[in-house]
Enzyme design. Structure first.
Site, PDB file in Angstrom:
ATOM      1  N   GLY A   1       0.863  -1.169   0.000  1.00 42.11           N
ATOM      2  CA  GLY A   1       0.000   0.000   0.000  1.00 42.11           C
ATOM      3  C   GLY A   1       0.902   1.223   0.000  1.00 42.11           C
ATOM      4  O   GLY A   1       1.804   1.335   0.827  1.00 42.11           O
TER       5      GLY A   1
ATOM      6  N   GLN B   1      -5.433  -8.946  -2.464  1.00 39.14           N
ATOM      7  CA  GLN B   1      -5.551  -7.985  -1.367  1.00 39.14           C
ATOM      8  C   GLN B   1      -7.010  -7.637  -1.055  1.00 39.14           C
ATOM      9  O   GLN B   1      -7.329  -7.275   0.079  1.00 39.14           O
ATOM     10  CB  GLN B   1      -4.789  -6.693  -1.696  1.00 39.14           C
ATOM     11  CG  GLN B   1      -3.286  -6.843  -1.809  1.00 39.14           C
ATOM     12  CD  GLN B   1      -2.850  -7.051  -3.247  1.00 39.14           C
ATOM     13  OE1 GLN B   1      -3.611  -7.553  -4.073  1.00 39.14           O
ATOM     14  NE2 GLN B   1      -1.630  -6.683  -3.564  1.00 39.14           N
TER      15      GLN B   1
ATOM     16  N   ASP C   1      -1.166   4.691  -6.348  1.00 37.82           N
ATOM     17  CA  ASP C   1       0.254   4.501  -6.012  1.00 37.82           C
ATOM     18  C   ASP C   1       1.104   5.652  -6.508  1.00 37.82           C
ATOM     19  O   ASP C   1       2.192   5.909  -5.990  1.00 37.82           O
ATOM     20  CB  ASP C   1       0.745   3.180  -6.594  1.00 37.82           C
ATOM     21  CG  ASP C   1       0.148   2.007  -5.833  1.00 37.82           C
ATOM     22  OD1 ASP C   1      -0.973   1.596  -6.165  1.00 37.82           O
ATOM     23  OD2 ASP C   1       0.790   1.550  -4.868  1.00 37.82           O
TER      24      ASP C   1
ATOM     25  N   ASN D   1      -2.355   2.805 -10.299  1.00 38.89           N
ATOM     26  CA  ASN D   1      -2.857   2.064  -9.137  1.00 38.89           C
ATOM     27  C   ASN D   1      -2.838   0.581  -9.468  1.00 38.89           C
ATOM     28  O   ASN D   1      -2.504   0.179 -10.590  1.00 38.89           O
ATOM     29  CB  ASN D   1      -4.270   2.556  -8.772  1.00 38.89           C
ATOM     30  CG  ASN D   1      -4.744   2.031  -7.426  1.00 38.89           C
ATOM     31  OD1 ASN D   1      -3.984   2.013  -6.462  1.00 38.89           O
ATOM     32  ND2 ASN D   1      -5.980   1.571  -7.350  1.00 38.89           N
TER      33      ASN D   1
END
Lengths: 367, 367
Positions: free
Chosen positions: B72, B219, B260, B270
């Protein structure tokens, strides 16, 4: 149910993409009629083990369809027909109405296994229509057995015809994105979407295949990658999340997928994840072709009344028996989705390429 | 690395969606500085086991980032900063230039762990800039420790601010689709995308979350479903293949995801799968909001020069250590994708909602 493990180590480690494949394709039949028994490849065990199962009762075939020992619309059409043939074969009926009664009962059971692929109903109806031509129990049993053997042969021939028609759309050097498994393992043999690829390779074209793993049941990773590796056809496996990225960076020239039901208004029902491939292909100007035999077309209805199967949460929360999500988390697990005709470049069928407007082409070519 | 298993049975079986949650959220910190050690939740073990790991060396932290013990973008920014603080903490340097040399060396190692999330570089740069203010080794060590403690606190406060701003966009009764985990576990605490959802729930709104499992590393299934279940927030898990279908049948009101890296021209990098969510949301008129703190914005570059990390094939072909694809099949495993600004309704940041044209809003609010 008897289980027989086939020796295949010899072929197992054949590496994909090292050689230009020749026309020496995966020749095992997914489902076949053998001396009053139904023989199937157990697809739940692939790719780790290639084994066959034999069934003698219609209930066993129904269960095999429900649990995806056999899956893929054309394959379950033939499997259901053969399940019905087992019913006839085993029946102790002395008179025709009794035999028909036994078969109707089995047909009901087989019809209840899975709701979305129309080939299931097509296969059952075809056998039931045939048996009604008989005058005696003996003749009925002979007609049914002959019919399912014919269906088995026709399936492969249909896919070869379809493949040849579709291969005209594939250019040398193309990378084709598919979804799920619409290969030999989804049919009796040769495949629909993968039949198109096999036919293109037989024409001497170099074709690469991009294979999304196709969660939850992983038919892309387990079955399509297996088939293509066996045949030495160049394939690359991706997560389902990578489809959009791969299309957006220009790694996909064509999309070719199977279908479970195509309604008379040109809507394509296929494995979950197909719709998003179609949307992404459309956005990036990549042609999108479902490939399906005439038995996948449902002329009796438009898209509004099709049932999309919802399968068990366990398919999502467990992989190879191992839990990947917290206990008790609610799950939605639709097994199919619907692609509207405006996203379809054309439908590859054994009766020709259906071009837009699809509703009209379906009337002209399939009816 | 020491491992400590936390007792959490008491909370473990709290069932989601049975009660309206109160503001009593997942309060554990994903990464924290504790007496000269870095303490992290081991995210590779979730959701089956909630355990902490303790690190005393920068190389251990680098390895934890690489192997996704911590992941993350905001969390790895703070983790990398703390890895660098461990370097300072352990250094035997007598003079400042030696200490800086030790830290530069650790910074290089930490920078090499993952290429896409810009927070990693932001976190490292922030500590290196701070240490250069020091006049003595002792002061340097104190400044560094104070800085990473401040970063840890700021992360949670930043996410709470961001959450409040984003919550204004969420209506009572909304179903929000997310991707991957942009929750407490992707930050020090509270989360970005899930911070928006937590803030909306704190405002008394009923919010449902649709969680794609997010292959390959799962995730969504492992972390997001876990966090939301812990907090009693209603969530439904789906396969990544079901995203398009769920949007098309009207089951999604908003999409809120993390990021990200957001470049100065408004492109959002991302987790892989985000781009296809954005395309599908756009097609169906569903608003699409990335949520990211100011540390995720990369003002130094446009989208052209960002590296998208390619991760190991094993992530795709093995799940929980079990093989799901044939041996030797080639794999492409891009870990991120890029969403262009024309698909973004707005970006939720801690400095306000960035509206189109994004390049201008980024200049105005973030610079």
């Amino acid at each position: 149910m008897k289980l027989k493990v086939v020796s295949w180590e010899r072929k197992r480690f054949r590496s994909p993409s090292l050689e230009r494949p020749v026309a020496n394709f995966f020749t095992m039949r997914t489902v076949t009629w053998e001396d009053g028994k139904v023989k199937m490849i157990d697809q739940t065990a692939l790719p780790l083990k290639l084994s066959h199962v034999f069934f003698t009762k219609p209930e066993e075939v129904a269960n095999a369809i429900r649990t995806m020992v056999v899956r893929g619309a054309p394959a379950i059409g033939v499997a259901a027909a053969m399940g019905l043939a087992l019913s006839a074969h085993r029946s102790k009926a002395a008179k025709l109405p009794e035999l028909l009664h036994d078969m109707e009962s089995s047909a009901g059971l087989l019809r209840s296994t899975r709701p979305t692929a129309v080939n299931l109903f097509w296969g059952i109806d075809r056998v039931m229509n045939k048996v009604r031509e008989a005058k005696t129990v003996r003749e009925a049993k002979e007609l049914v057995e002959a019919e399912v053997k014919a269906m088995e042969e026709e399936d492969v021939q249909t896919n070869r015809r379809l493949g040849k028609i579709g291969a005209e759309l594939i250019d040398d050097g193309d990378t084709v994105l598919t979804q799920c498994n619409a290969g030999a393992l989804a049919t009796v043999g040769y495949g629909t979407a993968l039949g198109v690829i096999r036919a293109a390779v037989e024409q001497g074209k170099l074709v690469k295949v991009l294979v999304p793993e196709t969660r939850p049941a992983l038919q892309g990773a387990r079955l399509t990658a297996f088939e293509l590796a066996q045949d030495g056809i160049d394939c690359t496996l991706i997560s389902d999340t990578a489809v959009g990225h791969m299309i957006s960076i220009g790694r996909v020239d064509k999309v070719v997928v199977g279908a479970d039901r195509i309604t008379n208004d040109g809507y394509v029902f296929n494995k979950i994840g197909t719709y998003q491939e179609a949307v992404l292909a459309s956005r990036h100007g990549v042609p999108f072709f479902p490939a399906a035999p005439h038995s996948t077309f449902d002329l009796s209805r438009g898209h509004d009344s099709v049932t999309i199967e919802e399968r068990s949460a366990d398919e999502v929360v467990k992989i190879s028996g191992k839990r990947i999500a917290p206990k008790g988390v609610p799950v939605a697990n639709p097994a199919f989705d619907m692609t509207p005709p405006e996203l379809v470049t054309g439908i590859i069928s054994d009766r020709g390429l259906l071009q837009p407007p699809l509703a009209e082409s379906i009337q002209r070519l399939i009816s």
